[in-house]
Scaffold this motif. Structure first.
Motif, short mmCIF file in Angstrom:
data_model
loop_
_atom_site.label_atom_id
_atom_site.label_comp_id
_atom_site.label_asym_id
_atom_site.label_seq_id
_atom_site.Cartn_x
_atom_site.Cartn_y
_atom_site.Cartn_z
N GLU A 184 8.44 43.78 -34.08
CA GLU A 184 8.21 45.17 -33.67
C GLU A 184 9.50 45.98 -33.76
OE1 GLU A 184 6.25 48.44 -32.89
OE2 GLU A 184 5.17 46.54 -32.85
N SER A 216 0.84 42.72 -33.70
CA SER A 216 -0.02 42.20 -32.63
C SER A 216 0.02 40.68 -32.65
CB SER A 216 -1.45 42.71 -32.79
OG SER A 216 -2.00 42.28 -34.01
N GLN A 241 1.31 48.27 -36.85
CA GLN A 241 1.74 47.72 -35.56
C GLN A 241 1.75 46.21 -35.64
OE1 GLN A 241 -1.13 49.12 -32.76
NE2 GLN A 241 -2.73 47.74 -33.46
N ARG A 245 10.13 52.80 -39.31
CA ARG A 245 8.92 53.62 -39.23
C ARG A 245 9.27 55.09 -39.27
NH1 ARG A 245 5.49 52.07 -34.44
NH2 ARG A 245 4.86 50.42 -35.86
#
Length: 119
Positions: free
Chosen positions: A39, A54, A52, A46
């Motif tokens: 992340e 997960s 995303q 970004r």
């Protein structure tokens, strides 16, 4: 002489060990740490978008996933990049290629392979 059992009841010994609560807790911790690293790598690049990171939980394993709900292989392009597309009649500007970010590979500590030229 010692006797080694390959099964306990109807279950393989490896599966019983993998399903032990301590092992499952450690898998959760490792997946959470690696997802945090991924992340952070994704957030550093970004600009905008819906990608995303997960964590998916399987029967035994945990999976850290790069997800982009746009489809069109967007997550694949983010991870591995894409080759430039030559201009065509339908697409006069063409499409610029990009080097992949490799956020999952970096988070997992996987060495990146040099990119082979596409023919």
């Amino acid at each position: 002489m010692a006797e080694v059992y390959r099964r306990v009841g109807r279950h393989k010994i490896e599966k019983l060990i993998a399903l032990h609560r301590t092992v499952q807790d450690d898998l959760d911790d490792i997946a959470l740490g690696r997802a945090g690293n991924a992340e952070a790598g994704l957030a550093a690049h970004r600009h905008e978008g819906h990608a995303q990171i997960s964590i998916e939980v399987g029967d035994i394993d945990r999976y850290v996933v790069l997800d982009d709900e746009r489809g069109l292989m967007a997550a694949l392009s983010i991870e591995f990049g894409r080759a430039p597309v030559a201009p065509t009649e339908d697409n006069p500007d063409g499409s610029a290629g990009m080097e992949g970010l490799g956020v999952l590979r970096d988070a997992m500590g996987v060495k990146r392979q040099p990119r082979r030229s596409r023919r």
